[in-house]
Design a protein around this motif. Structure first.
Motif, short mmCIF file in Angstrom:
data_model
loop_
_atom_site.label_atom_id
_atom_site.label_comp_id
_atom_site.label_asym_id
_atom_site.label_seq_id
_atom_site.Cartn_x
_atom_site.Cartn_y
_atom_site.Cartn_z
N HIS A 244 16.58 4.81 -4.65
CA HIS A 244 17.95 4.33 -4.49
C HIS A 244 18.16 3.59 -3.19
O HIS A 244 19.28 3.48 -2.70
N VAL A 245 17.07 3.05 -2.66
CA VAL A 245 17.21 2.09 -1.58
C VAL A 245 17.71 0.79 -2.21
O VAL A 245 17.27 0.40 -3.29
N VAL B 245 15.65 -3.60 8.73
CA VAL B 245 15.84 -3.25 7.34
C VAL B 245 16.59 -4.41 6.69
O VAL B 245 17.52 -4.98 7.28
N VAL B 246 16.15 -4.78 5.49
CA VAL B 246 16.75 -5.93 4.83
C VAL B 246 18.05 -5.53 4.13
O VAL B 246 18.05 -4.61 3.31
N GLY B 299 26.19 0.31 5.80
CA GLY B 299 26.18 1.16 4.61
C GLY B 299 24.91 0.97 3.82
O GLY B 299 24.25 1.95 3.43
N VAL B 300 24.52 -0.26 3.59
CA VAL B 300 23.31 -0.53 2.82
C VAL B 300 22.07 -0.01 3.55
O VAL B 300 21.24 0.69 2.98
N ALA B 334 31.14 3.69 2.57
CA ALA B 334 30.07 2.88 1.99
C ALA B 334 28.83 3.73 1.74
O ALA B 334 28.13 3.58 0.73
N LEU B 335 28.58 4.65 2.63
CA LEU B 335 27.40 5.47 2.55
C LEU B 335 27.52 6.49 1.43
O LEU B 335 26.60 6.67 0.63
N ARG B 336 28.65 7.14 1.36
CA ARG B 336 28.83 8.16 0.34
C ARG B 336 28.77 7.57 -1.06
O ARG B 336 28.40 8.23 -2.02
#
Lengths: 373, 373
Positions: A244-245, B245-246, B299-300, B334-336
């Motif tokens: 889930h990346v 990180v992309v 978040g991503v 965003a994270l949750r």
DNA sequence: CTCCTTTTGTTCGACGTCCGAACTAATAGG
DNA sequence: CCTATTAGTTCGGACGTCGAACAAAAGGAG
């Protein structure tokens, strides 16, 4: 300054003894070595090593081989791990089968067996009884005393051996596998995630990389994280959720609630669609566009993980291994383009093909025995 | 089975003693405790604890306070870490200044100093001499014996204290900081990455989270990874490169060679552009669109890291902390949305605002002293 | 005031472990 | 046959913990 709430145990002579026993065993694990060689390698005295070896011979952990050929001086008596000593048993609960396997102290597999068992139709108790049956079979075949049993499970497993959640095994929710199975076989039982054990199999039985990310491609995409020669479980035992990346923020919706997760692009179902294939065998024969799709997505997802953890190597397993060196090549290129580390990340294909989790489980038991018996 | 090439040392009575000394010290680290209380908490005998405490009193690690109030029985003699005992010194080499700080055994900071020093114009030797000068100042001010010195550096640092690469300090390439500085101050010197030490400061001096990702927002975006109460360095000491990180595969080109890295979207320069601000102060006053941009990108990027490592908490530091609770809220949401863990990830704002790396360095020295002296 | 109870801290002998050195064992070479 | 060399064992000494007995310092009951 906040205190560490750690529950550390007091040390005493017994602690020291255990530690040094482990030293001797690991010294002998690589290649047979004499007492004097072990003493030189570990830093212990020859006298101490003699005493430790006496114990270990009595416990059946070591055997003395006879190979008195050499140069000057009294010939050395090589010691090695006892192939007839205590063994580790690995058990795997698959989606529609169960397997069991026995590994001796040297880590070689002495017996394997796998039988079908439909876990969607029957309840966990039934599946575990089937597993216990074939455990008896393989143990009888190997004829070794059992030191411990480890169960590989396709889901989230807590440290005390409870399977919390298994996407493909709906009836196995919150099942105390370690405890239940412990009452069926008379031996200590532990349980671990299946992808994690596959990673360990690769570490011990395949290419010996002390730090790596083992990517297991299936319907979901899982990862086993090996740091400093040990598996990293994470605070809640859920580490390794690579599936889930996010690799495509505007992409397809995922079952997890997000969008564009790796799983929706490079999971088995997505790959089948990209290749226009009906099953995995066909996909492997004619991957077509699936290869590029998977390589790009994996490149993005793995770059993040590799940068974050400073990993020197990535091993591709599961379907990815079956897709062959072409995929390995492309993922490697995509990864090196995004990762700044020197020397560049190595991307490898999994060496342990069959029964990876099973082997990892069985060998894990004996590794623990050798590390700190 | 491949052997572990680990270099383990033999254990003896001295090993046991060291371990148990650490047990006693960590037992009193939280709150003062009597010998009997320490014995009950650690599992050691009262006799053994007495013997250990005698040593520690003689070494100046502990002091006996007088507070003989209580119920029945002989009153207890509370022991505590000696505030006048050996101290740790933290040093920070910034882009245009140097700082030093002294922390006593209890972890409280006893002296801080910071002076400008242009490391772009002068060479490393000059900067280190400036640093040694203010170390002398703060040590004199604190008036405590120095147990060790730790230097915080803005770049990649090897375990033996060599600064390999520092993006913002072009003259500091492959500088053996620990060795050089060791000849300027008579005490053992170590060196560590600055973001890592800031994370440790947050762990020890701020909110005590045994597992977390500490995100430090600056021109680059770094992260300190804390696992099980310890910092994770990675195989090559480069762990925590979150900046690459992309988050937007089709986005802007990055200095690292990839495209759409987090740094190109949520780094300070990108945020200034998004907000149309000239400097950081203006950005903090009127973030405007920068808030949404940063929150989405973080978040991503964080979702991947949190899923991969199963982290229960993320702490936002650096510029992100200055951007306030609005950013924390949005990143949390965003994270949750992307992370499946239960309980949900906590997103927090850094509590240690000023001199985080400096404090982390100094406290790190005394923590090591208390852990295994 | 005295004695008993309770809790703390110390002392001492027993046990386990490792280390260092002396000693025995087994082989090759002169 | 004797010597050099290497392997393994044995024994006393040192260190550390444990368990139990003992001394110390308070509060409470009579």
């Amino acid at each position: 300054m906040t205190p560490l709430p750690s529950e550390a145990h007091p040390a005493g002579p017994a602690t020291v003894r255990r530690h040094n026993r482990g030293l001797v065993l690991t010294a002998v694990a690589g290649a047979p070595a004499s007492r004097a060689a072990v003493a030189a390698h570990t830093g212990l005295t020859r006298g101490t090593v003699s005493s430790l070896v006496d114990d270990l011979l009595a416990d059946g952990m070591l055997v003395e081989r006879e190979a008195p050929r050499g140069g000057r001086g009294r010939p050395a008596n090589p010691l090695q791990l006892n192939p007839s000593g205590p063994c580790g048993v690995g058990v795997e609960i698959g989606v529609d089968d169960v397997g069991a396997c026995v590994a001796d102290l040297t880590g070689t597999v002495r017996a394997v067996r796998r039988v079908p068992s439909d876990h969607r139709r029957h309840d966990p108790a039934h599946g575990l009884r089937r597993a216990a049956d074939i455990v008896r079979d393989v143990v009888a075949e190997a004829g070794l005393p059992v030191a411990g049993v480890r169960v590989a499970l396709p889901g989230v497993v807590t440290p005390d051996g409870v399977l919390q959640r298994a996407p493909n095994l709906p009836r196995w929710q919150d099942v105390g596998v370690a405890e239940l199975f412990g009452s069926l076989v008379e031996a200590p039982v532990s349980a671990t995630n299946e992808a994690d054990l596959a990673a360990l199999a690769e570490l011990w039985d395949g290419q010996a990389l002390r730090d790596m990310l083992f990517v297991s491609g299936g319907v979901g995409v899982g990862a086993g994280i090996v740091l400093d020669g040990r598996l990293f479980h994470g605070a809640g035992g859920r580490a390794g959720e690579l599936g889930h990346v996010v690799v495509d923020p505007g992409g397809r919706a995922c079952t997890c609630g997000g969008t564009g997760c790796l799983e929706t692009v490079a999971g088995v179902t997505a790959l089948l669609r990209a290749a226009g294939a009906a099953d995995v065998d066909e996909l492997v024969r004619e991957p077509g566009a699936a290869l590029d799709v998977a390589a790009d997505a994996l490149g993005v997802a793995l770059a993040g993980a590799v940068n974050l953890l400073d990993l020197p190597a990535v091993v591709l397993g599961g379907v990815y291994a079956r897709l062959g060196d072409a995929l390995v090549e492309r993922v490697g290129a995509a990864l090196r383009a995004r990762v700044l580390a020197r020397p560049p990340v190595r991307v490898l294909r999994a060496a342990v093909a069959r029964d990876a989790a099973l082997r990892g489980a069985a060998i894990g038991v004996v590794r623990e025995l050798v590390g700190a018996p």
